[in-house]
Design an enzyme around this catalytic site. Sequence first.
Site, PDB file in Angstrom:
ATOM      1  N   GLU A  84      36.072  41.221  40.561  1.00 24.62           N
ATOM      2  CA  GLU A  84      35.359  40.509  41.620  1.00 24.62           C
ATOM      3  C   GLU A  84      34.989  41.377  42.813  1.00 24.62           C
ATOM      4  O   GLU A  84      35.486  41.149  43.935  1.00 24.62           O
ATOM      5  CB  GLU A  84      36.198  39.324  42.117  1.00 24.62           C
ATOM      6  CG  GLU A  84      36.550  38.315  41.055  1.00 24.62           C
ATOM      7  CD  GLU A  84      37.229  37.058  41.623  1.00 24.62           C
ATOM      8  OE1 GLU A  84      37.606  37.084  42.805  1.00 24.62           O
ATOM      9  OE2 GLU A  84      37.355  36.074  40.892  1.00 24.62           O
TER      10      GLU A  84
ATOM     11  N   GLU B 109      39.019  34.390  34.051  1.00 20.73           N
ATOM     12  CA  GLU B 109      39.739  33.511  34.969  1.00 20.73           C
ATOM     13  C   GLU B 109      39.046  32.164  35.050  1.00 20.73           C
ATOM     14  O   GLU B 109      37.815  32.094  35.088  1.00 20.73           O
ATOM     15  CB  GLU B 109      39.822  34.085  36.398  1.00 20.73           C
ATOM     16  CG  GLU B 109      40.689  35.299  36.538  1.00 20.73           C
ATOM     17  CD  GLU B 109      40.828  35.778  37.986  1.00 20.73           C
ATOM     18  OE1 GLU B 109      40.715  34.951  38.910  1.00 20.73           O
ATOM     19  OE2 GLU B 109      41.034  36.981  38.175  1.00 20.73           O
TER      20      GLU B 109
HETATM   21  C1  GBH Z   1      40.366  34.731  41.876  1.00 19.83           C
HETATM   22  O1  GBH Z   1      39.464  34.827  42.911  1.00 19.83           O
HETATM   23  C2  GBH Z   1      41.182  35.979  41.928  1.00 19.83           C
HETATM   24  O2  GBH Z   1      40.690  36.974  41.050  1.00 19.83           O
HETATM   25  C3  GBH Z   1      42.650  35.751  41.718  1.00 19.83           C
HETATM   26  O3  GBH Z   1      43.358  36.898  42.083  1.00 19.83           O
HETATM   27  C4  GBH Z   1      43.080  34.524  42.496  1.00 19.83           C
HETATM   28  O4  GBH Z   1      44.470  34.342  42.448  1.00 19.83           O
HETATM   29  C5  GBH Z   1      42.362  33.346  41.906  1.00 19.83           C
HETATM   30  O5  GBH Z   1      40.984  33.517  41.987  1.00 19.83           O
HETATM   31  C6  GBH Z   1      42.685  32.015  42.589  1.00 19.83           C
HETATM   32  O6  GBH Z   1      42.190  31.988  43.898  1.00 19.83           O
HETATM   33  O7  GBH Z   1      39.055  32.999  50.101  1.00 19.83           O
HETATM   34  O8  GBH Z   1      39.222  31.511  51.925  1.00 19.83           O
HETATM   35  O9  GBH Z   1      37.296  32.946  51.789  1.00 19.83           O
HETATM   36  C7  GBH Z   1      38.783  33.700  43.351  1.00 19.83           C
HETATM   37  C8  GBH Z   1      38.089  34.216  44.596  1.00 19.83           C
HETATM   38  C9  GBH Z   1      38.553  32.548  46.225  1.00 19.83           C
HETATM   39  C10 GBH Z   1      36.658  33.978  46.357  1.00 19.83           C
HETATM   40  C11 GBH Z   1      37.950  31.675  47.264  1.00 19.83           C
HETATM   41  C12 GBH Z   1      36.053  33.099  47.385  1.00 19.83           C
HETATM   42  C13 GBH Z   1      36.453  31.566  49.107  1.00 19.83           C
HETATM   43  C14 GBH Z   1      37.406  30.972  50.094  1.00 19.83           C
HETATM   44  N1  GBH Z   1      37.528  33.235  45.459  1.00 19.83           N
HETATM   45  N2  GBH Z   1      37.092  32.427  48.134  1.00 19.83           N
HETATM   46  S1  GBH Z   1      38.297  32.164  51.042  1.00 19.83           S
END
Ligand code: GBH
Length: 447
Positions: free
Chosen positions: A172, A354
């Site tokens: 990501e 994921e």
């Molecule tokens: C994944 O990312 C990750 O690869 C993993 O490590 C993580 O544990 C999993 O999801 C669950 O979250 O972060 O407050 O700005 C997901 C990534 C999370 C990116 C939410 C955008 C937006 C809200 N996304 N994020 S914030």
Amino acid sequence: EPSDETSLGLRFPKGFVWGAATSAYQIEGAAGIDGRGPSVWDTFCATPGKVRNGQTGDVAVDHYHRWSDDLDLIKQLGMSSYRFSVSWSRVLPDGVGPVNQRGLDFYRRLLAGLHERGISPMVTLYHWDTPQALHEEGGWENRDTAYRFADYAALIAAELGDSVPVWLTLNEPKTVVQNGYLTGVHAPGHKDPAAAYVVAHHQLLAHGLAVQAMRPHLPAGSRIGPALNLHPCYPADNSEGAQEQTILYDGYENRLYLDPIFRASYPADVMADVARFSPMASYIQTDDLKIIGSPVDLLAVQYYTPIYVTADGSTIFKHPTSQAFWQQIYPQGMYDILTRVKRDYGNIPLTITENGLPTPDALGGDGMVDDPGRIAFFRDHFAAAHRAISDGVNLESYHVWSLLDNFEWQEGYDERWGLIYVDYASQRRIPKRSARWYSGVISANCV
Ligand code: GBH
């Protein structure tokens, strides 16, 4: 044990691969053990106010010491693939320079353990834990970091390449750009839009350089790809403004990463918009896009939530949300993003690396952890993936997030995303009801 209400009778293709995913900083712990160097996440967690309740990944779920029991659980649940990440600073404490043998040995033990159990590894080279020493040299704002990443990738390929069939470069890159450098809620905690898109370019360059650097060290048949979190974007209403803003939003969320990797070009609309606030374009050198567009063997898709865009470019929610404030539960989004990738980027092999849901799980008096919300979530998302396959999408595997409850970044240990419950006081592992249900799906190859 899929019960009637959770079984839809949808059979997956023969040989479809089921597994689960984790990442190094979220599960390993052993932060200062056996010569591991610090990463930006150690620094971030040690900074007051950054992570809920001041929690850190210092211990996490102690997977560094409990890996063997954890692999037994993967085996018992019947999964045939396990996706994990290598901690760059465990192998190269300063990100460059001498190898930390004890760190490398941990991954050798882990891979041997998977091999013994007949579980296929899928290895991510970078899941956000940039070595602190490299960060102090400018980190992802410094082009040099892309070359250092390629050196690290080549080293890992040479050392571990024989036992890993599928490699993922960066996890990501968009999240590092957005959370690490735009909103600052992730390490390194910068709020610098100008820098953020320079970081995007350097991460994409690092991906391409790593693909090129790894190939000569890998046995024939090894495969490499990027792991991108894709967000299907929809107009919030049928106004023209919302439609237009959705196209640009999709550019920032999806095309900015897919286009350079799969078409060796940046999307013109995003580049024009970025130019208003970031010098990104001036960091692109001749041949960079050729490097970024180096052929890959598969695309790893991570899907959690859709995004609805309004005429003023803001976003709204249209579906039930989860415990993660940013997540809307929308299985159709899985179908939409998979079929869109096929339509716009060709019929490349896809893996889901994921997809998951946090729920407020607790150990019941009966010693069980009941998580019906997670079962319903996976059932519906598996069904959406099944429909995409029926419509010709070349999807070969599905890794749920996550194997175990773990350190959920800025949320600390509050959000439980695992199939397996972890009692953080004792480090005891208890498979949730969803784990048993998933095990049934796997053995029947049917949801
Ligand atoms: C994944 O990312 C990750 O690869 C993993 O490590 C993580 O544990 C999993 O999801 C669950 O979250 O972060 O407050 O700005 C997901 C990534 C999370 C990116 C939410 C955008 C937006 C809200 N996304 N994020 S914030």
